[in-house]
Design an enzyme around this catalytic site. Structure first.
Site: not given
Ligand code: TYD
Length: 136
Positions: A53
């Site tokens: 992303h």
């Molecule tokens: P992330 O890897 O950023 O994105 P994706 O949804 O594409 O996998 O995030 C993984 C999960 O963690 C997503 O449910 C959102 C959550 N998250 C948070 O709550 N706080 C944060 O700072 C980050 C980076 C993610």
């Protein structure tokens, strides 16, 4: 400090010591923004990938605190691969760059330092939308 328009590797200080090594980073002297959030990715099975992303406005710094992994960063026009395996190298990923982390080694630890609080509205998850936003 200036945020470069493309991804760049930052060489962090490394203090060698008989007891091991120590590295650090500080707002604005080693990274070009004030830190608002730090998160880390761990327990990733060996060989697995993470991400895929871009963010509208957020800028991130990624460090392999342990182990190794690759990061593919796509600007919309070209793709660059960075292999991180030393904890004194930090990869800066500017906004509007598609980031995929892959090829994690077992027991690796990825530290991510961000200039923004978590906001799902920052995410661009659709490749076609990303291409549209970056092909201006
Ligand atoms: P992330 O890897 O950023 O994105 P994706 O949804 O594409 O996998 O995030 C993984 C999960 O963690 C997503 O449910 C959102 C959550 N998250 C948070 O709550 N706080 C944060 O700072 C980050 C980076 C993610």
């Amino acid at each position: 400090m200036y945020i470069p328009p493309g991804p760049s590797l930052i060489n962090l200080p490394k203090i060698p010591d008989d007891r091991g090594n120590l590295s650090f980073l500080e707002n604005k002297s080693h990274i070009p923004f004030d830190i608002k959030r730090v998160y880390w990715i761990y327990d990733v099975p060996g060989g697995e990938a993470w991400g895929g992303h871009a963010y509208h406005h957020s800028c991130e710094i990624i460090i392999a605190l342990a182990g190794s992994f690759d990061i593919v960063v796509h600007s919309g026009k070209r793709s660059q691969l960075f292999s991180l395996n030393r904890s004194y190298f930090a990869l800066l990923v500017p906004p509007l760059h598609w980031k995929t982390m892959q090829n994690f080694s077992t027991n690796s630890l990825a530290l991510v330092v961000s200039d923004s609080h978590y906001d799902p509205n920052q995410y661009i998850r659709d490749w076609a939308q990303f291409k549209e936003l970056t092909n201006v």
